[in-house]
Design an enzyme around this catalytic site. Structure first.
Site, PDB file in Angstrom:
ATOM      1  N   LYS A  39      58.032 -49.361-109.179  1.00  0.00           N
ATOM      2  CA  LYS A  39      59.482 -49.194-109.335  1.00  0.00           C
ATOM      3  C   LYS A  39      60.189 -49.768-108.114  1.00  0.00           C
ATOM      4  O   LYS A  39      60.217 -49.172-107.044  1.00  0.00           O
ATOM      5  CB  LYS A  39      59.873 -47.723-109.499  1.00  0.00           C
ATOM      6  CG  LYS A  39      61.283 -47.633-110.076  1.00  0.00           C
ATOM      7  CD  LYS A  39      62.020 -46.385-109.710  1.00  0.00           C
ATOM      8  CE  LYS A  39      62.707 -46.439-108.396  1.00  0.00           C
ATOM      9  NZ  LYS A  39      63.792 -47.436-108.258  1.00  0.00           N
ATOM     10  N   GLU A  61      55.504 -45.350 -96.089  1.00  0.00           N
ATOM     11  CA  GLU A  61      55.919 -46.393 -95.134  1.00  0.00           C
ATOM     12  C   GLU A  61      57.425 -46.226 -94.977  1.00  0.00           C
ATOM     13  O   GLU A  61      58.193 -46.644 -95.843  1.00  0.00           O
ATOM     14  CB  GLU A  61      55.597 -47.795 -95.690  1.00  0.00           C
ATOM     15  CG  GLU A  61      54.117 -48.085 -95.888  1.00  0.00           C
ATOM     16  CD  GLU A  61      53.402 -48.468 -94.584  1.00  0.00           C
ATOM     17  OE1 GLU A  61      54.018 -48.378 -93.506  1.00  0.00           O
ATOM     18  OE2 GLU A  61      52.217 -48.841 -94.664  1.00  0.00           O
ATOM     19  N   CYS A 119      62.417 -52.633 -91.350  1.00  0.00           N
ATOM     20  CA  CYS A 119      61.929 -51.351 -90.840  1.00  0.00           C
ATOM     21  C   CYS A 119      61.465 -51.459 -89.395  1.00  0.00           C
ATOM     22  O   CYS A 119      61.563 -50.503 -88.646  1.00  0.00           O
ATOM     23  CB  CYS A 119      60.825 -50.822 -91.741  1.00  0.00           C
ATOM     24  SG  CYS A 119      59.494 -52.002 -91.985  1.00  0.00           S
ATOM     25  N   GLU A 157      68.374 -44.502 -87.546  1.00  0.00           N
ATOM     26  CA  GLU A 157      68.090 -45.862 -88.009  1.00  0.00           C
ATOM     27  C   GLU A 157      69.394 -46.462 -88.538  1.00  0.00           C
ATOM     28  O   GLU A 157      69.975 -45.938 -89.492  1.00  0.00           O
ATOM     29  CB  GLU A 157      67.033 -45.822 -89.119  1.00  0.00           C
ATOM     30  CG  GLU A 157      66.605 -47.211 -89.549  1.00  0.00           C
ATOM     31  CD  GLU A 157      65.547 -47.177 -90.655  1.00  0.00           C
ATOM     32  OE1 GLU A 157      65.673 -46.353 -91.573  1.00  0.00           O
ATOM     33  OE2 GLU A 157      64.621 -48.001 -90.591  1.00  0.00           O
TER      34      GLU A 157
HETATM   35  P1  NAD Z   1      65.420 -45.251-100.273  1.00  0.00           P
HETATM   36  O1  NAD Z   1      64.522 -44.216 -99.744  1.00  0.00           O
HETATM   37  O2  NAD Z   1      66.828 -44.905-100.553  1.00  0.00           O
HETATM   38  O3  NAD Z   1      64.853 -45.827-101.645  1.00  0.00           O
HETATM   39  C1  NAD Z   1      63.551 -46.373-101.739  1.00  0.00           C
HETATM   40  C2  NAD Z   1      63.074 -46.278-103.168  1.00  0.00           C
HETATM   41  O4  NAD Z   1      62.928 -44.899-103.527  1.00  0.00           O
HETATM   42  C3  NAD Z   1      64.009 -46.897-104.200  1.00  0.00           C
HETATM   43  O5  NAD Z   1      63.240 -47.601-105.156  1.00  0.00           O
HETATM   44  C4  NAD Z   1      64.654 -45.672-104.832  1.00  0.00           C
HETATM   45  O6  NAD Z   1      65.103 -45.883-106.153  1.00  0.00           O
HETATM   46  C5  NAD Z   1      63.490 -44.700-104.811  1.00  0.00           C
HETATM   47  N1  NAD Z   1      63.846 -43.277-104.935  1.00  0.00           N
HETATM   48  C6  NAD Z   1      64.967 -42.663-104.485  1.00  0.00           C
HETATM   49  N2  NAD Z   1      64.932 -41.347-104.808  1.00  0.00           N
HETATM   50  C7  NAD Z   1      63.780 -41.122-105.464  1.00  0.00           C
HETATM   51  C8  NAD Z   1      63.174 -39.980-106.050  1.00  0.00           C
HETATM   52  N3  NAD Z   1      63.762 -38.781-106.015  1.00  0.00           N
HETATM   53  N4  NAD Z   1      61.967 -40.113-106.640  1.00  0.00           N
HETATM   54  C9  NAD Z   1      61.357 -41.311-106.687  1.00  0.00           C
HETATM   55  N5  NAD Z   1      61.880 -42.447-106.156  1.00  0.00           N
HETATM   56  C10 NAD Z   1      63.074 -42.354-105.532  1.00  0.00           C
HETATM   57  O7  NAD Z   1      65.318 -46.471 -99.245  1.00  0.00           O
HETATM   58  P2  NAD Z   1      66.190 -47.795 -99.225  1.00  0.00           P
HETATM   59  O8  NAD Z   1      67.567 -47.451 -98.754  1.00  0.00           O
HETATM   60  O9  NAD Z   1      66.022 -48.506-100.521  1.00  0.00           O
HETATM   61  O10 NAD Z   1      65.416 -48.646 -98.105  1.00  0.00           O
HETATM   62  C11 NAD Z   1      65.676 -48.581 -96.749  1.00  0.00           C
HETATM   63  C12 NAD Z   1      64.621 -47.759 -96.033  1.00  0.00           C
HETATM   64  O11 NAD Z   1      63.322 -48.289 -96.267  1.00  0.00           O
HETATM   65  C13 NAD Z   1      64.789 -47.789 -94.524  1.00  0.00           C
HETATM   66  O12 NAD Z   1      64.624 -46.492 -94.012  1.00  0.00           O
HETATM   67  C14 NAD Z   1      63.647 -48.686 -94.061  1.00  0.00           C
HETATM   68  O13 NAD Z   1      63.235 -48.498 -92.744  1.00  0.00           O
HETATM   69  C15 NAD Z   1      62.593 -48.343 -95.045  1.00  0.00           C
HETATM   70  N6  NAD Z   1      61.550 -49.378 -95.080  1.00  0.00           N
HETATM   71  C16 NAD Z   1      60.311 -49.100 -94.541  1.00  0.00           C
HETATM   72  C17 NAD Z   1      59.318 -50.082 -94.529  1.00  0.00           C
HETATM   73  C18 NAD Z   1      57.963 -49.821 -93.933  1.00  0.00           C
HETATM   74  O14 NAD Z   1      57.032 -50.571 -94.224  1.00  0.00           O
HETATM   75  N7  NAD Z   1      57.790 -48.808 -93.091  1.00  0.00           N
HETATM   76  C19 NAD Z   1      59.580 -51.339 -95.072  1.00  0.00           C
HETATM   77  C20 NAD Z   1      60.838 -51.580 -95.611  1.00  0.00           C
HETATM   78  C21 NAD Z   1      61.814 -50.589 -95.616  1.00  0.00           C
END
Ligand code: NAD
Length: 506
Positions: free
Chosen positions: A193, A268, A302, A403
């Site tokens: 997803k 992650e 990230c 962040e």
């Molecule tokens: P987010 O947590 O808002 O969303 C990530 C994913 O989770 C999306 O697909 C979203 O639809 C899904 N999601 C949200 N609520 C959910 C639920 N209740 N159940 C299941 N899935 C759910 O993150 P974002 O705003 O899309 O991305 C930014 C974040 O991602 C930043 O914190 C960034 O640091 C992190 N990130 C980490 C890495 C890593 O490898 N450590 C890499 C890229 C991004």
């Protein structure tokens, strides 16, 4: 689904989707076919214009159930093939991705708002990732353990079955390839997803690996919202492990939902990485590195080096040099070749960046460069933010603890090595870090003492699929990339064979 044909690269998406899928109707990619959702209407916004350019409907559990059944069937057949056959098909994926590099990069650039030059690099990395794990397919061996009985004891690394992967919007196609390749290399089926904001490139990628020969249904892209479609995938009993890439806030929900089902998860998550420049550093390199660390991808990375720690002897010089170089970074429309910094991906994130910068200034940070919306011709309503240098930051300020996930670097002075380590580790995150120094001994001390899953010396953001990646602290747990990332997609079985005639008595 509707398309607004405008001169904003969006018509390219129309053509690209028709070329790939034979239609512009968009939904989830399940068992090699487009399956339209029936849930909430989701608008895709072009971050460079702020305008909606297409919409699709949330998959919800109805589509997830079909995808789960397809993945279950396909995974059994996939695992029944020889390891060599699986590896050969994965190798072909690399070639097909490279053949389609330009169209995948354009799709990503327009829909995610990333500079086209970065998108080309990321698509190339996806091809590299498939080729890297293609090589691992027939090298996942177990051990023979010399147990103190007459048994032959050996281990097998078996797939979980079907895994669910949930990814964010900041590097959609890279993250998809990063997780799909090790999962299928280890013999799993996948429900993926992507972020509801950026589903296009992931869906196109999966269609293309099927063109390369990966069986339909082995990898399914379920497009929709997190709390509906994502949650349904985790709740589905077919899912045997969850790999989540995203924010710590959502990561907590994912871990709790996985725990309810007693299935493992990899998280992650975010970071607030310290990029540390000592007095003895090669400043020409360090200044370039400091910019690349935080402004690439408009800071939506990230591992972004969002805290720049600078020793007092070179502090003023570094602030001045980074700020003046930052003023010259070309901010522009993402589909133009010369653009180095594009828009923030979405309005909510744009507001978050704006608010945190304002808060930093209110707390006493000094704007040395940027600090406000960027004016871009043709992008007047887009989410452009000027690359920003905040000087004289104290590590207790929110801009040093939260962040920001935008093109903003907080510069913090320090006196000596001990203080640099203390500031670097005064964070709930632990994703990455770096030190710039000519002193080899100090370099190794820093690498050993900074709490981070990845650490660079005289470099930043050198990342490759061959080397493990993951977080300490609130940056998450589990590892991606390399052999460790591959093992996350296997479970170890210990097999005991009694060859002796008196087996029953053992
Ligand atoms: P987010 O947590 O808002 O969303 C990530 C994913 O989770 C999306 O697909 C979203 O639809 C899904 N999601 C949200 N609520 C959910 C639920 N209740 N159940 C299941 N899935 C759910 O993150 P974002 O705003 O899309 O991305 C930014 C974040 O991602 C930043 O914190 C960034 O640091 C992190 N990130 C980490 C890495 C890593 O490898 N450590 C890499 C890229 C991004």
């Amino acid at each position: 689904m509707t398309f607004l044909v405008e001169k904003n690269g969006e018509q390219q998406i129309d053509v690209l989707l028709k070329g790939l899928f034979g239609s512009t109707d968009f939904g989830s990619w399940v068992a090699g076919d487009m399956m339209l959702g029936k849930g909430e209407d989701i608008q895709l916004i072009n971050p460079a214009t702020g305008h909606s350019f297409m919409s699709y409907r949330d998959a919800e559990s109805v589509v997830v159930d079909v995808a789960a059944a397809a993945a279950t069937r396909a995974q059994k057949q996939w695992w029944a093939r020889t390891a060599t056959a699986r590896g050969q098909l994965m190798w072909k994926c690399g070639a097909v991705i490279r053949e389609n590099l330009e169209q995948l990069a354009r799709l990503e650039s327009v829909s995610a708002g990333k500079p086209i030059r970065d998108c080309r690099v990321e698509v190339t990395k996806v091809a590299d990732i498939f080729e890297y794990y293609a090589g691992w397919s027939d090298k996942i061996t177990g051990q023979v353990i010399p147990v103190p009985t007459s048994h032959l004891n050996y281990t097998r690394h078996e797939p979980y079955g079907v895994v669910t992967q949930i990814t964010p919007w900041n590097a959609p196609i890279f993250t998809a390839g990063w997780q799909i390749a090790p999962a299928i290399c280890a013999g799993n089926g996948v429900l993926l997803k992507p972020s509801e904001l950026t589903p296009l490139s992931t869906t196109a990628l999966v269609k293309l690996i099927e063109v390369a020969g990966i069986p339909q249904g082995l990898v399914n892209v379920i497009n929709g919202l997190g709390h509906t479609t994502g949650a349904a995938a985790i709740a589905n009993t077919v899912t045997k492990k969850v790999v989540f890439v995203g924010s710590p806030k959502t990561g907590r929900l994912i871990a709790a939902a996985s725990a309810q089902r007693v299935i493992p998860c990899v998280l992650e998550l975010g970071g607030k990485s310290a990029n540390i420049i000592f007095n003895d550093a090669d400043l020409d390199r360090a200044v370039v590195g400091a910019q690349a660390a935080v402004f690439a991808a408009a800071g939506q990375s990230c591992v972004s080096g969002s805290r720049l720690l600078v020793q007092r002897g070179v502090y003023d010089d570094v602030v001045e040099r980074v700020a003046s170089a930052t003023n010259k970074i070309p901010v522009g429309l993402p589909w133009l070749d010369e653009t180095m910094v594009g828009p923030i991906n979405n309005l909510q994130q744009f507001n978050h960046v704006n608010n945190l910068v304002a808060e930093g200034v209110a707390e006493g940070a000094v704007v040395a460069s940027g600090g406000c919306r960027a004016n871009v011709d043709g992008g007047e309503e887009g989410y452009f933010f000027r690359p920003t240098v905040l000087a004289d930051v104290n590590n207790r300020m929110r801009v040093a603890q939260e962040e920001i996930f935008g093109p903003v670097v907080s510069v913090i002075p320090f006196d000596d090595e001990a203080e640099a380590i203390a500031i670097a580790n005064d964070s709930r995150f632990g994703l990455a870090g770096a030190a710039w120094t000519a002193d080899v001994g100090r370099a190794h001390r820093m690498a050993a003492q900074v709490n981070a899953g990845t650490f660079w010396v005289n470099s930043y953001k050198a990342i490759n699929v061959m080397s493990p990646f993951g977080g300490f602290g609130e940056s998450g747990y589990g590892r991606s990339s390399g052999y460790e990332g591959l093992l996350e997609y296997t479970q170890t079985k210990s097999v005991w064979v009694e060859p002796a005639e008196n087996a029953a008595t053992q």
